[in-house]
Design an enzyme around this catalytic site. Sequence first.
Site, mmCIF file in Angstrom:
data_model
loop_
_atom_site.group_PDB
_atom_site.id
_atom_site.type_symbol
_atom_site.label_atom_id
_atom_site.label_comp_id
_atom_site.label_asym_id
_atom_site.label_seq_id
_atom_site.Cartn_x
_atom_site.Cartn_y
_atom_site.Cartn_z
ATOM 1 N N LYS A 226 0.848 -1.199 0.000
ATOM 2 C CA LYS A 226 0.000 0.000 0.000
ATOM 3 C C LYS A 226 0.885 1.252 0.000
ATOM 4 O O LYS A 226 0.659 2.171 -0.758
ATOM 5 C CB LYS A 226 -0.903 -0.020 1.225
ATOM 6 C CG LYS A 226 -1.917 1.088 1.312
ATOM 7 C CD LYS A 226 -2.811 0.852 2.523
ATOM 8 C CE LYS A 226 -3.814 1.962 2.737
ATOM 9 N NZ LYS A 226 -4.615 1.759 3.965
ATOM 10 N N GLU A 232 10.714 -4.997 3.859
ATOM 11 C CA GLU A 232 10.814 -6.402 3.443
ATOM 12 C C GLU A 232 10.395 -6.546 1.977
ATOM 13 O O GLU A 232 11.058 -7.222 1.177
ATOM 14 C CB GLU A 232 9.917 -7.283 4.313
ATOM 15 C CG GLU A 232 10.271 -7.309 5.794
ATOM 16 C CD GLU A 232 9.424 -6.340 6.597
ATOM 17 O OE1 GLU A 232 9.100 -5.243 6.085
ATOM 18 O OE2 GLU A 232 9.101 -6.686 7.746
ATOM 19 N N GLY A 287 -4.876 -2.221 5.402
ATOM 20 C CA GLY A 287 -4.125 -3.325 4.810
ATOM 21 C C GLY A 287 -4.704 -4.676 5.170
ATOM 22 O O GLY A 287 -4.926 -5.532 4.311
ATOM 23 N N ARG A 288 -5.043 -4.875 6.453
ATOM 24 C CA ARG A 288 -5.541 -6.193 6.888
ATOM 25 C C ARG A 288 -6.985 -6.429 6.470
ATOM 26 O O ARG A 288 -7.553 -7.481 6.769
ATOM 27 C CB ARG A 288 -5.366 -6.336 8.382
ATOM 28 C CG ARG A 288 -5.933 -5.193 9.205
ATOM 29 C CD ARG A 288 -5.436 -5.245 10.638
ATOM 30 N NE ARG A 288 -5.849 -4.092 11.420
ATOM 31 C CZ ARG A 288 -5.167 -2.945 11.465
ATOM 32 N NH1 ARG A 288 -4.038 -2.830 10.758
ATOM 33 N NH2 ARG A 288 -5.599 -1.918 12.193
ATOM 34 N N GLU A 373 -3.663 -6.783 15.290
ATOM 35 C CA GLU A 373 -3.217 -5.470 14.793
ATOM 36 C C GLU A 373 -4.378 -4.472 14.866
ATOM 37 O O GLU A 373 -4.170 -3.270 14.976
ATOM 38 C CB GLU A 373 -2.702 -5.568 13.357
ATOM 39 C CG GLU A 373 -1.896 -4.350 12.907
ATOM 40 C CD GLU A 373 -1.053 -4.606 11.669
ATOM 41 O OE1 GLU A 373 -1.562 -4.369 10.548
ATOM 42 O OE2 GLU A 373 0.097 -5.037 11.817
ATOM 43 N N HIS A 404 -2.899 -33.190 18.651
ATOM 44 C CA HIS A 404 -1.603 -33.851 18.858
ATOM 45 C C HIS A 404 -0.509 -32.821 19.084
ATOM 46 O O HIS A 404 0.669 -33.110 18.885
ATOM 47 C CB HIS A 404 -1.293 -34.732 17.642
ATOM 48 C CG HIS A 404 -2.386 -35.696 17.324
ATOM 49 N ND1 HIS A 404 -2.459 -36.955 17.854
ATOM 50 C CD2 HIS A 404 -3.502 -35.546 16.566
ATOM 51 C CE1 HIS A 404 -3.556 -37.563 17.428
ATOM 52 N NE2 HIS A 404 -4.198 -36.731 16.637
ATOM 53 N N LYS A 532 10.324 -0.594 13.255
ATOM 54 C CA LYS A 532 10.910 -0.222 11.964
ATOM 55 C C LYS A 532 11.932 0.891 12.158
ATOM 56 O O LYS A 532 13.014 0.889 11.596
ATOM 57 C CB LYS A 532 9.808 0.252 11.011
ATOM 58 C CG LYS A 532 8.758 -0.790 10.658
ATOM 59 C CD LYS A 532 7.665 -0.172 9.776
ATOM 60 C CE LYS A 532 6.521 -1.135 9.519
ATOM 61 N NZ LYS A 532 5.414 -0.503 8.728
HETATM 62 O O1 F6P Z 1 2.116 -4.592 9.861
HETATM 63 C C1 F6P Z 1 2.155 -3.235 9.591
HETATM 64 C C2 F6P Z 1 1.599 -3.000 8.208
HETATM 65 O O2 F6P Z 1 1.514 -1.613 7.977
HETATM 66 C C3 F6P Z 1 0.261 -3.661 7.994
HETATM 67 O O3 F6P Z 1 -0.806 -2.929 8.526
HETATM 68 C C4 F6P Z 1 0.249 -3.791 6.491
HETATM 69 O O4 F6P Z 1 -0.727 -4.705 6.049
HETATM 70 C C5 F6P Z 1 1.678 -4.269 6.247
HETATM 71 O O5 F6P Z 1 2.458 -3.575 7.221
HETATM 72 C C6 F6P Z 1 2.196 -4.048 4.855
HETATM 73 O O6 F6P Z 1 2.114 -2.688 4.549
HETATM 74 P P1 F6P Z 1 2.245 -2.251 2.981
HETATM 75 O O7 F6P Z 1 1.048 -2.860 2.284
HETATM 76 O O8 F6P Z 1 2.224 -0.757 3.001
HETATM 77 O O9 F6P Z 1 3.531 -2.817 2.463
#
Ligand code: F6P
Length: 571
Positions: A226, A232, A287-288, A373, A404, A532
């Site tokens: 987003k 990452e 995002g979630r 979150e 198990h 971060k």
């Molecule tokens: O975990 C933090 C967060 O901002 C989430 O809310 C989001 O889904 C994820 O990192 C990835 O963010 P982006 O879509 O901006 O890479």
Amino acid sequence: MLHCIRPLRVRVDFYGTHRNGHPPGIPPSLEALRNSLRSTPLLGLFAADPQRFSRLSFDWDGWLVDFSKERVTRDVIAALLREAEAANLSAWIAALFAGEKVNQSEGRPALHMALRQQDDTPVHVDGRDVLPAIRAAQARITALAGALRDGRRTGATGRPIRDVVHIGIGGSDLGPRLVCDALGAILPAGEHPPGVRFVSNVDPEHLTRALHGLDPETTLFVVVSKTFTTQETLANAAAARRWLQAGLPAGAAAGTHFVGVSSNVAAAESFGIAADDVLPMWDWVGGRYSLWSAVGLPIAIRLGPARFAELLAGAASVDRHFRTTPLESNLPVLLGLVGWWNARLLGHAERVVVPYAHALGLLPAFLQQLVLESNGKRVQRDGTPLTLPSCAALWGMTGTDGQHAFFQWLHQGLREAPVEFILPLRAAHPAGTQQTLLVANALAQAQALLGGRDPGTIRGELAGKGLSAEALEAAIAARVCPGDRASTMILLPQLDARRLGQLLALYEHRTFVEAVLSGINCFDQYGVELGKTLAAPIIAALTDGSPLPAATDASTRGLVARVRAADAAAT
Ligand code: F6P
């Protein structure tokens, strides 16, 4: 507006406490009920009310949610519904669907429901109808998925794309990964869409494994972020680009092997993705909560646009139910109220989700982000500190595997943790008696948690085994299961795209309900920023020996020194 019947325009005070001016804590009426129930065994509640199962089970559209093994009564439900009214829940639900800025700390609406809306009622954000943009994005998803599924999308050398690697993390990964894993492993005969792999972790092992065996000429990367700033995702995308450049003929346009999904088109373009290959995300979708958008592109690629549409339609049916059903028979509301009761009133620090469906193996991980979150907060909307937790920790794994792994703890550990069983009744791919065994085990585990195994029964079983008196008592003690442990049983007819869409929307809305009851904002996530920020100087220290900030604690300093020494020794 999200529906053909215009709601009363609601203005809910987003900043104050939500009830008669005093902060949400434990209302006296609920406290009295809690205290009385704490000393009442669950089996006693069944004995006192032969109709308990029917009174505390709720049906909707083939779903059955059985709360009768929870530490609740009809009186508790009634009191929780009064609490919901005191929290203005109905107004909050209307505000959510009306596009009010319910995410007040970021000044945004939360309109994930608009992404799956089935009619064309305008959806206004800041006075502008955004439905046309949603429909345009859906058309692009359908077109791109179609081109990939029928081989019309080719790479730099003109060969059809055969594999898609989705690069994203958190809400830009967990939703599409869950759906593709749940429904994309076995496809209808004759369907041979591209393979879809997911990479989220910055651990190079993740990307390396995903790329293993792939051909750069026939591989497409979907980079989903987003913000297009998540370290990452950007690191993995850059590594993927290097892999492509190394594998493609010299001068080949690696950019044609990328598609972006982001609200930050400029950043995606500067990475090298053509603007025409960037699908939109919007800041009025968290995002979630975003798998229903172009974040779900891999779902349309793997399952086909028609089944992606079924997923959305299923979620939309829950939206209609949530928005229009009276609270007392509203499944997301009831699930949220019981979850809030367990965490806040009964003080349960954990919530265990056990889907009795191999296809839902990734559901606990998805729900961890969705729930923790969203509701893992410490202050209310207006900054007032919470005096009680707004949610329990959530974990779990599939049944029967969990039997198990951690069911020993659930049955004989000292601490009770309410369990949510999710059980599709019909197998997607029947094979003999397995489904019957699966269903029976789910019901039996809930029954065992409820009734336990008492010393007298065990004594009878061990009689005549020749144990000494001392050994017998020890053997009995080791075998006792106290029972009296709560659970909710959620039954659904089967797991298909529509039902999975319903399940995920049920959990989205129950999460919102719990947030309203606690007076918190479930749509921001400031807690993830600190880590971060702190990583940046450590990255620099490990990369080029830059000095750590003076305030760095001794542990971090020592660990950085140790890592640097290990790196030096390895070179
Ligand atoms: O975990 C933090 C967060 O901002 C989430 O809310 C989001 O889904 C994820 O990192 C990835 O963010 P982006 O879509 O901006 O890479």
